[in-house]
Design a protein around this motif. Structure first.
Motif, PDB file in Angstrom:
ATOM      1  N   ARG A  12       0.831  -1.209   0.000  1.00  0.00           N
ATOM      2  CA  ARG A  12       0.000   0.000   0.000  1.00  0.00           C
ATOM      3  C   ARG A  12       0.861   1.253   0.000  1.00  0.00           C
ATOM      4  O   ARG A  12       0.569   2.223  -0.702  1.00  0.00           O
ATOM      5  CB  ARG A  12      -0.920  -0.018   1.230  1.00  0.00           C
ATOM      6  CG  ARG A  12      -1.932   1.114   1.269  1.00  0.00           C
ATOM      7  CD  ARG A  12      -2.793   1.021   2.513  1.00  0.00           C
ATOM      8  NE  ARG A  12      -3.504  -0.250   2.582  1.00  0.00           N
ATOM      9  CZ  ARG A  12      -4.168  -0.663   3.642  1.00  0.00           C
ATOM     10  NH1 ARG A  12      -4.202   0.085   4.740  1.00  0.00           N
ATOM     11  NH2 ARG A  12      -4.797  -1.822   3.628  1.00  0.00           N
ATOM     12  N   ALA A  13       1.959   1.212   0.763  1.00  0.00           N
ATOM     13  CA  ALA A  13       2.853   2.367   0.811  1.00  0.00           C
ATOM     14  C   ALA A  13       3.598   2.561  -0.509  1.00  0.00           C
ATOM     15  O   ALA A  13       3.755   3.686  -0.991  1.00  0.00           O
ATOM     16  CB  ALA A  13       3.850   2.193   1.954  1.00  0.00           C
ATOM     17  N   LEU A  14       4.038   1.464  -1.113  1.00  0.00           N
ATOM     18  CA  LEU A  14       4.818   1.566  -2.342  1.00  0.00           C
ATOM     19  C   LEU A  14       3.962   1.901  -3.556  1.00  0.00           C
ATOM     20  O   LEU A  14       4.438   2.561  -4.486  1.00  0.00           O
ATOM     21  CB  LEU A  14       5.556   0.245  -2.606  1.00  0.00           C
ATOM     22  CG  LEU A  14       6.798  -0.034  -1.764  1.00  0.00           C
ATOM     23  CD1 LEU A  14       7.378  -1.393  -2.119  1.00  0.00           C
ATOM     24  CD2 LEU A  14       7.844   1.053  -1.971  1.00  0.00           C
ATOM     25  N   LEU A  15       2.732   1.427  -3.549  1.00  0.00           N
ATOM     26  CA  LEU A  15       1.884   1.605  -4.724  1.00  0.00           C
ATOM     27  C   LEU A  15       0.806   2.651  -4.504  1.00  0.00           C
ATOM     28  O   LEU A  15      -0.227   2.648  -5.174  1.00  0.00           O
ATOM     29  CB  LEU A  15       1.246   0.257  -5.102  1.00  0.00           C
ATOM     30  CG  LEU A  15       2.254  -0.847  -5.456  1.00  0.00           C
ATOM     31  CD1 LEU A  15       1.524  -2.144  -5.755  1.00  0.00           C
ATOM     32  CD2 LEU A  15       3.136  -0.429  -6.620  1.00  0.00           C
ATOM     33  N   GLY A  16       1.069   3.555  -3.575  1.00  0.00           N
ATOM     34  CA  GLY A  16       0.179   4.700  -3.420  1.00  0.00           C
ATOM     35  C   GLY A  16       0.213   5.569  -4.663  1.00  0.00           C
ATOM     36  O   GLY A  16       1.092   5.431  -5.517  1.00  0.00           O
ATOM     37  N   ARG A  17      -0.709   6.469  -4.767  1.00  0.00           N
ATOM     38  CA  ARG A  17      -0.881   7.237  -5.997  1.00  0.00           C
ATOM     39  C   ARG A  17       0.404   7.937  -6.436  1.00  0.00           C
ATOM     40  O   ARG A  17       0.821   7.849  -7.587  1.00  0.00           O
ATOM     41  CB  ARG A  17      -1.993   8.269  -5.797  1.00  0.00           C
ATOM     42  CG  ARG A  17      -2.325   9.054  -7.051  1.00  0.00           C
ATOM     43  CD  ARG A  17      -3.492   9.979  -6.794  1.00  0.00           C
ATOM     44  NE  ARG A  17      -4.668   9.236  -6.325  1.00  0.00           N
ATOM     45  CZ  ARG A  17      -5.800   9.828  -5.938  1.00  0.00           C
ATOM     46  NH1 ARG A  17      -5.884  11.151  -5.918  1.00  0.00           N
ATOM     47  NH2 ARG A  17      -6.823   9.108  -5.541  1.00  0.00           N
ATOM     48  N   ARG A  18       1.078   8.619  -5.520  1.00  0.00           N
ATOM     49  CA  ARG A  18       2.258   9.401  -5.883  1.00  0.00           C
ATOM     50  C   ARG A  18       3.438   8.514  -6.263  1.00  0.00           C
ATOM     51  O   ARG A  18       4.065   8.711  -7.299  1.00  0.00           O
ATOM     52  CB  ARG A  18       2.642  10.309  -4.721  1.00  0.00           C
ATOM     53  CG  ARG A  18       3.855  11.175  -4.993  1.00  0.00           C
ATOM     54  CD  ARG A  18       4.178  12.045  -3.788  1.00  0.00           C
ATOM     55  NE  ARG A  18       5.379  12.826  -3.971  1.00  0.00           N
ATOM     56  CZ  ARG A  18       5.917  13.609  -3.046  1.00  0.00           C
ATOM     57  NH1 ARG A  18       5.326  13.715  -1.866  1.00  0.00           N
ATOM     58  NH2 ARG A  18       7.013  14.276  -3.285  1.00  0.00           N
ATOM     59  N   ARG A  19       3.735   7.519  -5.441  1.00  0.00           N
ATOM     60  CA  ARG A  19       4.884   6.660  -5.699  1.00  0.00           C
ATOM     61  C   ARG A  19       4.663   5.795  -6.931  1.00  0.00           C
ATOM     62  O   ARG A  19       5.584   5.562  -7.717  1.00  0.00           O
ATOM     63  CB  ARG A  19       5.184   5.782  -4.480  1.00  0.00           C
ATOM     64  CG  ARG A  19       6.556   5.148  -4.503  1.00  0.00           C
ATOM     65  CD  ARG A  19       6.839   4.444  -3.196  1.00  0.00           C
ATOM     66  NE  ARG A  19       6.959   5.383  -2.094  1.00  0.00           N
ATOM     67  CZ  ARG A  19       8.097   5.966  -1.750  1.00  0.00           C
ATOM     68  NH1 ARG A  19       9.192   5.718  -2.434  1.00  0.00           N
ATOM     69  NH2 ARG A  19       8.131   6.810  -0.731  1.00  0.00           N
ATOM     70  N   ALA A  20       3.445   5.297  -7.122  1.00  0.00           N
ATOM     71  CA  ALA A  20       3.155   4.483  -8.298  1.00  0.00           C
ATOM     72  C   ALA A  20       3.337   5.285  -9.575  1.00  0.00           C
ATOM     73  O   ALA A  20       3.821   4.766 -10.592  1.00  0.00           O
ATOM     74  CB  ALA A  20       1.736   3.928  -8.210  1.00  0.00           C
ATOM     75  N   ALA A  21       2.959   6.556  -9.546  1.00  0.00           N
ATOM     76  CA  ALA A  21       3.140   7.412 -10.717  1.00  0.00           C
ATOM     77  C   ALA A  21       4.611   7.529 -11.077  1.00  0.00           C
ATOM     78  O   ALA A  21       4.994   7.486 -12.258  1.00  0.00           O
ATOM     79  CB  ALA A  21       2.544   8.793 -10.453  1.00  0.00           C
ATOM     80  N   ILE A  22       5.463   7.657 -10.054  1.00  0.00           N
ATOM     81  CA  ILE A  22       6.903   7.733 -10.292  1.00  0.00           C
ATOM     82  C   ILE A  22       7.419   6.418 -10.868  1.00  0.00           C
ATOM     83  O   ILE A  22       8.246   6.400 -11.785  1.00  0.00           O
ATOM     84  CB  ILE A  22       7.648   8.073  -8.983  1.00  0.00           C
ATOM     85  CG1 ILE A  22       7.214   9.457  -8.478  1.00  0.00           C
ATOM     86  CG2 ILE A  22       9.151   8.034  -9.180  1.00  0.00           C
ATOM     87  CD1 ILE A  22       7.771   9.815  -7.119  1.00  0.00           C
ATOM     88  N   LEU A  23       6.918   5.300 -10.336  1.00  0.00           N
ATOM     89  CA  LEU A  23       7.366   3.992 -10.805  1.00  0.00           C
ATOM     90  C   LEU A  23       7.018   3.745 -12.270  1.00  0.00           C
ATOM     91  O   LEU A  23       7.744   3.028 -12.965  1.00  0.00           O
ATOM     92  CB  LEU A  23       6.739   2.891  -9.942  1.00  0.00           C
ATOM     93  CG  LEU A  23       7.303   2.713  -8.531  1.00  0.00           C
ATOM     94  CD1 LEU A  23       6.416   1.780  -7.716  1.00  0.00           C
ATOM     95  CD2 LEU A  23       8.726   2.168  -8.585  1.00  0.00           C
ATOM     96  N   PHE A  24       5.925   4.336 -12.747  1.00  0.00           N
ATOM     97  CA  PHE A  24       5.489   4.102 -14.121  1.00  0.00           C
ATOM     98  C   PHE A  24       6.270   4.932 -15.149  1.00  0.00           C
ATOM     99  O   PHE A  24       6.271   4.601 -16.332  1.00  0.00           O
ATOM    100  CB  PHE A  24       3.998   4.424 -14.270  1.00  0.00           C
ATOM    101  CG  PHE A  24       3.101   3.263 -13.940  1.00  0.00           C
ATOM    102  CD1 PHE A  24       3.025   2.170 -14.786  1.00  0.00           C
ATOM    103  CD2 PHE A  24       2.344   3.263 -12.783  1.00  0.00           C
ATOM    104  CE1 PHE A  24       2.201   1.093 -14.488  1.00  0.00           C
ATOM    105  CE2 PHE A  24       1.519   2.201 -12.470  1.00  0.00           C
ATOM    106  CZ  PHE A  24       1.444   1.110 -13.330  1.00  0.00           C
TER     107      PHE A  24
END
Length: 239
Positions: A12-24
């Protein structure tokens, strides 16, 4: 050793909206570049290896490892919220192992899958190049996740140190300085890619047996030390 509750909180922490956007961002950029290169130059084995090796493996994989590895535990230590997790009847070694598994899974998903897609776009897996680099990305993801998870437990500046390592050591020295290549996760994973490809296009400065030993050793040592640091972690207010 694996705790589903810890895993769920970490995901949940890693794939939150902000971090997931960076990962993509980086995977999307790789695929766009691959499509553009294919449209302009057609299928070319050397171009495919250069792009997958120079951008995907040397830059994208370690950067995603930084985000996933440090993000799995660093923010909780920085803001003190990990005290709630440590107060639960869960062994600290279990916490580290679970967070490592999550960091590895996220790093693999956001690096190996885009690498495979980009390789298929570039030359349709000719000479097994796409598969070779995908395996290299999978293997490198394990080591990077462990190293950057360790950084998250030993310093509040884990992201900064991780970025320096990823961009300077892996991307720059790991490609350009012969002596440094033998101490690069990128080169260790390339040794496996070289064996799979067997076409002369992929090369590594490290032999396969040594590469396997170094990958396993670094991953195990980083995981062990991260667990040790968490066991001795002193939080604000602790005596």
């Amino acid at each position: 050793m694996y705790n589903p509750t810890v895993a769920r909180l970490t995901y949940r922490a890693l794939l939150g909206r902000r971090r997931a956007a960076i990962l993509f961002v980086l995977p999307a950029l790789l695929i766009v570049i691959a499509a553009a290169v294919r449209s302009f130059s057609g299928a070319d084995d050397q171009v495919t290896a250069d792009l997958l090796g120079g951008f995907a493996l040397a830059t994208m994989v370690p950067l995603i490892g930084v985000i996933a590895g440090t993000g799995a535990i660093g923010p909780e230590i920085d803001d003190g919220s990990i005290v709630y997790l440590l107060a639960k009847p869960v062994k600290r070694s279990t916490i580290i192992f679970t967070k490592l598994i999550v960091a590895i899974a996220v790093t693999m998903a956001f690096s190996a899958i885009p690498t495979l897609i980009a390789g298929l776009i570039l030359n349709g897996n000719g000479q097994q190049i796409a598969i070779a680099y995908t395996v290299a990305a999978l293997v490198a993801s394990i080591a990077y996740a462990a190293v950057f998870l360790l950084l998250g437990t030993v310093t509040r500046h884990a992201v900064v140190f991780g970025l320096v390592y990823a961009l300077v050591w892996e991307s720059l020295f790991g490609n350009l300085v012969p002596g440094a290549r033998t101490l690069s996760v990128q080169q260790w994973s390339l040794a496996l890619a070289q064996r799979i490809g067997e076409n002369g296009v992929i090369s590594s400065d490290v032999g396969l047996p040594l590469a396997v030993i170094l990958l396993v050793g670094v991953t195990a040592a980083a995981t062990w030390y991260a667990g040790r640091k968490l066991r001795t972690l002193k939080l604000a207010g602790e005596e």
